[in-house]
Write an enzyme that holds these catalytic residues in place. Structure first.
Site, PDB file in Angstrom:
ATOM      1  N   GLU A 273       0.833  -1.212   0.000  1.00  0.00           N
ATOM      2  CA  GLU A 273       0.000   0.000   0.000  1.00  0.00           C
ATOM      3  C   GLU A 273       0.865   1.259   0.000  1.00  0.00           C
ATOM      4  O   GLU A 273       0.736   2.107   0.892  1.00  0.00           O
ATOM      5  CB  GLU A 273      -0.892   0.032   1.247  1.00  0.00           C
ATOM      6  CG  GLU A 273      -1.828  -1.137   1.419  1.00  0.00           C
ATOM      7  CD  GLU A 273      -2.543  -1.110   2.789  1.00  0.00           C
ATOM      8  OE1 GLU A 273      -2.246  -0.225   3.626  1.00  0.00           O
ATOM      9  OE2 GLU A 273      -3.388  -1.989   3.007  1.00  0.00           O
ATOM     10  N   CYS A 342      -2.798  33.621   9.877  1.00  0.00           N
ATOM     11  CA  CYS A 342      -2.604  34.223  11.197  1.00  0.00           C
ATOM     12  C   CYS A 342      -2.322  33.161  12.254  1.00  0.00           C
ATOM     13  O   CYS A 342      -3.145  32.898  13.136  1.00  0.00           O
ATOM     14  CB  CYS A 342      -3.831  35.048  11.559  1.00  0.00           C
ATOM     15  SG  CYS A 342      -4.061  36.358  10.363  1.00  0.00           S
TER      16      CYS A 342
HETATM   17  C1  LIG Z   1      -3.304   1.992   6.099  1.00  0.00           C
HETATM   18  C2  LIG Z   1      -2.277   2.749   5.362  1.00  0.00           C
HETATM   19  N1  LIG Z   1      -1.752   2.235   4.249  1.00  0.00           N
HETATM   20  C3  LIG Z   1      -0.834   2.898   3.534  1.00  0.00           C
HETATM   21  C4  LIG Z   1      -0.387   4.143   3.902  1.00  0.00           C
HETATM   22  C5  LIG Z   1       0.610   4.823   3.046  1.00  0.00           C
HETATM   23  O1  LIG Z   1       1.764   5.083   3.684  1.00  0.00           O
HETATM   24  P1  LIG Z   1       3.007   5.747   2.944  1.00  0.00           P
HETATM   25  O2  LIG Z   1       2.540   7.005   2.329  1.00  0.00           O
HETATM   26  O3  LIG Z   1       3.943   5.971   4.050  1.00  0.00           O
HETATM   27  O4  LIG Z   1       3.499   4.765   1.951  1.00  0.00           O
HETATM   28  C6  LIG Z   1      -0.871   4.724   5.084  1.00  0.00           C
HETATM   29  C7  LIG Z   1      -0.340   5.999   5.596  1.00  0.00           C
HETATM   30  O5  LIG Z   1       0.619   5.971   6.376  1.00  0.00           O
HETATM   31  C8  LIG Z   1      -1.858   4.020   5.814  1.00  0.00           C
HETATM   32  O6  LIG Z   1      -2.378   4.558   6.923  1.00  0.00           O
END
Ligand SMILES: Cc1ncc(COP(=O)(O)O)c(C=O)c1O
Ligand SMILES: N[C@@H](CCCC[NH3+])C(=O)O
Length: 414
Positions: A273, A342
């Protein structure tokens, strides 16, 4: 940012001079490089080629439709955390069958929308959520595919605000409790156990926590298999960091080799991910210097971008490199680069040496991730426009928000 370079002193992204963009579209302006986005995606595909995998781009990092669409066309799946992100993925032509849905607070409506769309998997983060999803799916006459997001209690060695895989964080279920939860899930009529998920934090610069978390998750998968619960996929989350200043981000090829070893001979598909590492170094924020304000202790460069456009410096004291778009012969001075909001916390960078005059343009680099997607309307500031550069082509992929849009939907009470 390797698609950024100077020609005759003028900063270009791919083949386009940034000053021409500022003239045409105004500032603040987010600008992305298609080549950089695509090469970041391909680097993942190559690094993990030895392991059957699916890259589920974390939409929260940058949720612009044009970027989602580019990744969808490269074959990406998506990691979403809200009904809004699901709507974006579908509007961008993403394949619902490649979507995983993470997040600790999924509402029943969001679950219904995701079941209607036919997503790949819900990453459940609590037992209560498991029962809610079972009810919602049952009411719809559907079976929901589920994983548990397990919290492996590994220190990701990153900023405390973006660490997610420690016991004290709100995310996931303790890995020790997972076997019982899986047995419960397997016994419920409207759920189908399909995978496991883990995400330990963001902007990781060391591979070892990722490898440790993978080991703990694989141990769990083996325990579940011995218990008669076979999984189809193992989702190891995102988290790979990028270089903002002097960090040495994990080498993707090395990460790919580590996981290839661990997955050799396994039947489960690997899911990842990544967010930041796909988009972070593909975008910058262009801003104009409104005023130079010399002071006794320090000098301020007051620019037209602010913490509402790029929140990371204010929120995490994050560092973004700031460079002048043109070249000047005036002497360099040390400035704090601040916005017009601000709040004392409205800064974009401290103590930067820049040779600039009022009216000059600055580029805040590495702003492709968690920039526009975290922008707000604080101080009633319309959000910036977004441009996607493709060699010498210029695409306005999001118009600047107007004052009418800012006020739309509000009512007076008489
Ligand atoms: C569940 C989940 N997956 C994937 C990511 C993507 O993380 P990154 O942008 O560090 O690859 C995040 C964010 O940290 C997340 O919360
Ligand atoms: N918004 C954070 C990352 C958070 C990741 C979301 N889990 C950043 O700008 O670095």
């Amino acid at each position: 940012m390797n698609t950024l370079h100077r020609i005759d002193g003028r900063l270009h992204l791919e083949d386009v001079a940034l000053d021409t963009l500022a003239e045409r579209f105004g500032t603040p302006l987010y600008v992305y490089s298609r080549a950089a986005l695509e090469s970041a995606y391909r680097a993942y595909a190559e690094a993990f080629a030895a392991t059957p995998h699916l890259i589920c781009y974390a939409v929260k990092a940058n949720s612009s439709l044009a970027i989602l669409n580019l990744f969808a066309r490269l074959g990406a799946g998506f990691d979403i955390v809200s009904g809004g992100e699901l709507a974006r993925v579908l509007a961008a032509g993403g394949d619902a069958g490649k979507v995983v849905f993470s997040g600790v607070g999924k509402t029943a409506n969001e679950m219904r929308a995701a079941l209607d769309a036919g997503i790949l998997c819900f990453n459940l983060e609590s037992e209560s959520e498991l029962h809610r999803l079972d009810r919602v799916a049952g009411d719809m006459g559907k079976v929901a595919p589920v994983s548990f997001r397990v919290n492996p209690d590994v220190d990701p060695k990153t900023h405390p605000y973006i660490s997610t895989g420690l016991k004290e964080n709100k995310f996931g279920v303790p890995i020790a409790e997972a076997p019982a939860l899986y047995r419960l899930a397997a016994s419920l009529p409207n759920l189908k156990v399909t995978g496991v998920d883990c995400h330990i934090g963001s902007q990781l610069t060391d591979l070892s926590p990722l490898a440790d978390a993978a080991d703990r998750v694989l141990d769990l998968v083996d325990t579940l298999a011995a218990d008669g619960i076979a999984l189809r996929h193992i989702d190891l989350g995102g988290g790979v960091g990028i270089r903002y200043r002097d960090e040495t981000p994990p080498d993707l090829a090395a990460y790919g080799r580590v996981l290839a070893q661990k997955f050799a001979g396994r039947r489960e598909k690997l899911l990842l991910e990544p967010g930041r590492s796909l988009v972070g170094n593909a975008g910058l924020l262009l801003t104009r210097v409104e005023y130079l304000k010399p002071g006794e202790d320090k000098n301020f460069a007051i620019v037209d971008a602010a913490m509402n456009d790029l929140m990371r410096p204010a929120l995490y004291e994050a560092y973004h490199e700031i460079v002048a778009v043109g070249e000047r012969t005036v002497p360099a001075r040390r400035y704090d680069i601040v916005g017009p909001i601000c709040e004392t916390g409205d800064f974009l960078g401290f103590a930067r040496d820049l040779a600039i005059e009022e009216g000059d343009l600055l580029a805040l680099l590495s702003a492709g991730a968690y920039g526009m997607s975290m922008a707000s309307n604080y101080n009633s500031r319309p959000r910036a426009a977004e441009i996607l550069i493709d060699k010498n082509e210029i695409h306005l992929v999001r118009e600047r928000e107007t004052l009418d849009q800012l006020l739309a939907g509000e009512r007076l009470v008489y």
